[in-house]
Design a protein around this motif. Structure first.
Motif, PDB file in Angstrom:
ATOM      1  N   TYR A   1       0.504  -1.103   0.042  1.00  0.00           N
ATOM      2  CA  TYR A   1       0.243  -0.105   0.115  1.00  0.00           C
ATOM      3  C   TYR A   1       0.471   1.428  -0.391  1.00  0.00           C
ATOM      4  CZ  TYR A   1      -3.708  -2.801   1.350  1.00  0.00           C
ATOM      5  OH  TYR A   1      -4.453  -3.633   1.243  1.00  0.00           O
ATOM      6  N   GLY A   2       2.419   1.179  -0.201  1.00  0.00           N
ATOM      7  CA  GLY A   2       2.715   1.890  -0.051  1.00  0.00           C
ATOM      8  C   GLY A   2       4.055   2.568  -1.527  1.00  0.00           C
ATOM      9  N   LYS A   3       4.868   3.431  -1.813  1.00  0.00           N
ATOM     10  CA  LYS A   3       5.767   3.274  -2.455  1.00  0.00           C
ATOM     11  C   LYS A   3       6.768   4.047  -2.336  1.00  0.00           C
ATOM     12  CE  LYS A   3       5.441   5.938  -6.636  1.00  0.00           C
ATOM     13  NZ  LYS A   3       5.113   5.891  -7.869  1.00  0.00           N
ATOM     14  N   LEU A   4       7.804   3.478  -1.546  1.00  0.00           N
ATOM     15  CA  LEU A   4       9.246   4.235  -1.784  1.00  0.00           C
ATOM     16  C   LEU A   4       9.610   5.444  -2.438  1.00  0.00           C
ATOM     17  CD1 LEU A   4      11.903   4.057   0.291  1.00  0.00           C
ATOM     18  CD2 LEU A   4      13.266   3.321  -0.796  1.00  0.00           C
ATOM     19  N   HIS A   5       9.322   7.253  -1.784  1.00  0.00           N
ATOM     20  CA  HIS A   5      10.603   7.949  -2.918  1.00  0.00           C
ATOM     21  C   HIS A   5      11.809   8.273  -2.407  1.00  0.00           C
ATOM     22  CE1 HIS A   5       5.924  10.048  -2.988  1.00  0.00           C
ATOM     23  NE2 HIS A   5       6.049   9.243  -3.400  1.00  0.00           N
ATOM     24  N   LEU A   6      11.467   8.128  -1.284  1.00  0.00           N
ATOM     25  CA  LEU A   6      13.661   8.499  -0.901  1.00  0.00           C
ATOM     26  C   LEU A   6      13.813   7.943   0.915  1.00  0.00           C
ATOM     27  CD1 LEU A   6      13.488  12.524  -1.312  1.00  0.00           C
ATOM     28  CD2 LEU A   6      14.178  10.983  -2.117  1.00  0.00           C
ATOM     29  N   GLY A   7      14.808   7.733   0.936  1.00  0.00           N
ATOM     30  CA  GLY A   7      15.451   7.090   1.956  1.00  0.00           C
ATOM     31  C   GLY A   7      15.598   5.862   1.779  1.00  0.00           C
ATOM     32  N   PRO A   8      16.446   5.705   3.314  1.00  0.00           N
ATOM     33  CA  PRO A   8      15.972   5.754   4.235  1.00  0.00           C
ATOM     34  C   PRO A   8      16.948   6.156   4.615  1.00  0.00           C
ATOM     35  CG  PRO A   8      16.732   3.061   4.571  1.00  0.00           C
ATOM     36  CD  PRO A   8      16.220   3.487   3.445  1.00  0.00           C
ATOM     37  N   TYR A   9      17.168   7.164   5.858  1.00  0.00           N
ATOM     38  CA  TYR A   9      18.087   8.052   6.159  1.00  0.00           C
ATOM     39  C   TYR A   9      18.246   7.923   7.695  1.00  0.00           C
ATOM     40  CZ  TYR A   9      17.296  10.714   1.681  1.00  0.00           C
ATOM     41  OH  TYR A   9      16.508  10.975   0.498  1.00  0.00           O
ATOM     42  N   LEU A  10      18.782   8.300   7.790  1.00  0.00           N
ATOM     43  CA  LEU A  10      20.227   8.088   9.103  1.00  0.00           C
ATOM     44  C   LEU A  10      19.566   9.949   9.685  1.00  0.00           C
ATOM     45  CD1 LEU A  10      20.911   6.244  11.484  1.00  0.00           C
ATOM     46  CD2 LEU A  10      23.518   6.864  11.056  1.00  0.00           C
ATOM     47  N   TRP A  11      19.858   9.921  10.965  1.00  0.00           N
ATOM     48  CA  TRP A  11      19.534  11.205  11.497  1.00  0.00           C
ATOM     49  C   TRP A  11      20.340  10.981  13.247  1.00  0.00           C
ATOM     50  CZ3 TRP A  11      16.395  15.593   9.704  1.00  0.00           C
ATOM     51  CH2 TRP A  11      16.441  14.391   8.470  1.00  0.00           C
ATOM     52  N   VAL A  12      21.083  11.947  13.581  1.00  0.00           N
ATOM     53  CA  VAL A  12      22.035  10.979  14.764  1.00  0.00           C
ATOM     54  C   VAL A  12      22.362  12.226  15.793  1.00  0.00           C
ATOM     55  CG1 VAL A  12      24.073  10.548  16.211  1.00  0.00           C
ATOM     56  CG2 VAL A  12      23.590   9.423  14.153  1.00  0.00           C
ATOM     57  N   ALA A  13      21.373  12.879  16.895  1.00  0.00           N
ATOM     58  CA  ALA A  13      21.229  14.307  17.499  1.00  0.00           C
ATOM     59  C   ALA A  13      21.815  14.065  18.773  1.00  0.00           C
ATOM     60  CB  ALA A  13      20.125  14.939  17.547  1.00  0.00           C
ATOM     61  N   LEU A  14      22.225  15.434  18.849  1.00  0.00           N
ATOM     62  CA  LEU A  14      22.713  15.992  20.737  1.00  0.00           C
ATOM     63  C   LEU A  14      21.342  15.807  21.470  1.00  0.00           C
ATOM     64  CD1 LEU A  14      24.990  16.314  22.643  1.00  0.00           C
ATOM     65  CD2 LEU A  14      25.504  18.452  22.023  1.00  0.00           C
ATOM     66  N   LYS A  15      21.595  15.436  22.230  1.00  0.00           N
ATOM     67  CA  LYS A  15      20.488  15.976  23.209  1.00  0.00           C
ATOM     68  C   LYS A  15      20.214  17.247  23.454  1.00  0.00           C
ATOM     69  CE  LYS A  15      19.243  15.162  28.473  1.00  0.00           C
ATOM     70  NZ  LYS A  15      18.992  15.148  29.860  1.00  0.00           N
ATOM     71  N   GLY A  16      18.831  17.632  23.553  1.00  0.00           N
ATOM     72  CA  GLY A  16      18.478  18.959  23.047  1.00  0.00           C
ATOM     73  C   GLY A  16      18.111  19.511  22.253  1.00  0.00           C
ATOM     74  N   HIS A  17      18.746  19.258  20.791  1.00  0.00           N
ATOM     75  CA  HIS A  17      19.328  19.687  19.134  1.00  0.00           C
ATOM     76  C   HIS A  17      17.308  19.974  19.404  1.00  0.00           C
ATOM     77  CE1 HIS A  17      19.405  20.639  15.127  1.00  0.00           C
ATOM     78  NE2 HIS A  17      18.367  19.514  15.611  1.00  0.00           N
ATOM     79  N   TYR A  18      17.168  20.662  18.712  1.00  0.00           N
ATOM     80  CA  TYR A  18      15.851  21.549  18.332  1.00  0.00           C
ATOM     81  C   TYR A  18      16.072  21.567  16.411  1.00  0.00           C
ATOM     82  CZ  TYR A  18      11.796  24.784  17.513  1.00  0.00           C
ATOM     83  OH  TYR A  18      11.119  25.201  16.490  1.00  0.00           O
ATOM     84  N   GLU A  19      14.803  20.614  16.192  1.00  0.00           N
ATOM     85  CA  GLU A  19      14.625  21.129  14.174  1.00  0.00           C
ATOM     86  C   GLU A  19      13.915  21.566  14.534  1.00  0.00           C
ATOM     87  OE1 GLU A  19      15.914  19.671  10.506  1.00  0.00           O
ATOM     88  OE2 GLU A  19      16.755  19.846  12.752  1.00  0.00           O
ATOM     89  N   PHE A  20      13.879  22.768  13.462  1.00  0.00           N
ATOM     90  CA  PHE A  20      13.313  23.517  12.604  1.00  0.00           C
ATOM     91  C   PHE A  20      11.543  22.952  12.475  1.00  0.00           C
ATOM     92  CE2 PHE A  20      16.450  23.571   9.322  1.00  0.00           C
ATOM     93  CZ  PHE A  20      15.167  22.402   8.218  1.00  0.00           C
ATOM     94  N   CYS A  21      10.654  23.881  12.530  1.00  0.00           N
ATOM     95  CA  CYS A  21       9.284  23.352  12.420  1.00  0.00           C
ATOM     96  C   CYS A  21       8.819  23.002  11.017  1.00  0.00           C
ATOM     97  CB  CYS A  21       8.214  24.309  12.717  1.00  0.00           C
ATOM     98  SG  CYS A  21       6.674  23.761  12.992  1.00  0.00           S
TER      99      CYS A  21
END
Length: 316
Positions: free
Chosen positions: A123-143
């Motif tokens: 029921y789906g089709k891959l567009h892009l990815g998968p991607y890895l995200w590695v963040a420091l505690k407290g990192h705020y990603e913009f909305c």
């Protein structure tokens, strides 16, 4: 208005598709990754496996300009060097973020440990990815909002996620022509300036703390803001409807169309400054077809090409 994102387990592919995907309704699936080898990843184990691999790292991510999606730098380094900074929690770590690292390009040796979510099988089709995200505690990603349906998967640590639906007025997108493949909000959700952005008070926030092993469905074009509560690892996959033109067709329908139009016109405005812009406009139907094919692996209907062309003409 605030409400928690619902959690579900034992969701069949069909149930997810009918109850959440087709209704553009976020949900946390709590048991989707239990048999994934990737669930065992830690920052230390990944440093051993892929520490020498080169990655692109965002910089100045602790500045206000980053929190409102306006600016950041980018540098190339090894994954190991980036993780060493994270573990030390040093000054460079506090202003850096490993975001949207393509598993195919940066970490191909890890792909056998990472299946695609089963909900893409029929029921789906891959567009892009998968991607890895590695963040420091407290990192705020913009909305921001992305032009794809999205699964966000927590591997190590926790993230606070706030979703604001499809609501162009309350979130104050950056002006048309702003940089990036996504559309960013001018609002810092942690400390909103209600004098500058009074309609943000009307925004409906769906929220959760995403725990390790959980997978959050974020519908296409849905505003989301993510903050790392722990230093940790997450993954995501951008996808859409199966078939050759189903995803594009839904972009022209509610609730998606309002955000799709803004996103599409943002890309048009990004190209206005180039000498080739008039040539692009003169060949618009052809350009639109090629763009949708490259963006989503889709063959738009003639009707949808006409709608996209008319959208641009009305704007210009």
């Amino acid at each position: 208005e605030n409400r928690e994102i619902p959690r579900a387990a034992n969701l069949s592919e069909l149930d997810f598709h009918e109850e959440y995907f087709l209704k553009a309704k976020p949900v946390i699936i709590t048991d989707a990754t239990e048999d994934w080898a990737a669930r065992q990843w830690t920052i230390l184990s990944l440093m051993e496996k892929v520490g020498k691999n080169e990655v692109w790292i965002r910089g100045k991510t602790n500045k206000e300009d980053y929190r409102v999606g306006k600016a950041y730098t980018i540098r190339k380094d090894t994954f190991g060097n980036y993780c060493n900074d994270l573990l030390k929690e040093n000054a460079r770590a506090r202003s850096s973020y490993l975001a949207v690292a393509s598993m195919q390009q940066a970490f191909p040796e890890l792909l056998p440990e990472l299946p695609l979510p089963k909900y893409l099988n029929n029921y789906g089709k891959l567009h892009l990815g998968p991607y890895l995200w590695v963040a420091l505690k407290g990192h705020y990603e913009f909305c921001h909002f992305d032009p794809d349906d999205n699964f966000l998967i927590m591997i190590q640590g926790r993230k606070q996620v706030r979703l604001f639906g499809i609501d162009i007025d309350s979130l104050y997108p950056n002006p048309l022509g702003s940089h990036g493949k996504t559309v960013q909000s001018q609002v810092n959700c942690d400390s909103p300036d209600f004098d500058k952005f009074p309609k943000f008070k009307n925004a409906v926030c769906e929220h959760c703390i995403l725990e390790p092993g959980e997978m959050l469905f974020i519908p296409a074009f849905y505003w989301h803001q993510v903050t790392a509560l722990d230093t940790g690892i997450s993954l995501n996959t951008f996808y859409g409807d199966p078939g050759q033109e189903a995803f594009i067709s839904k972009m022209f329908r509610e609730p998606y169309n309002q955000h799709f139009y803004y996103w599409f016109l943002n890309i048009i405005e990004q190209n206005r400054e180039y000498e080739s812009f008039s040539k692009i406009i003169s060949r618009l139907p052809e350009v639109v077809k090629h763009f949708f094919l490259k963006q989503w692996h889709e063959q738009p209907t003639e009707e949808n090409v006409k709608k996209a062309v008319q959208l641009v003409k009305d704007h210009l």
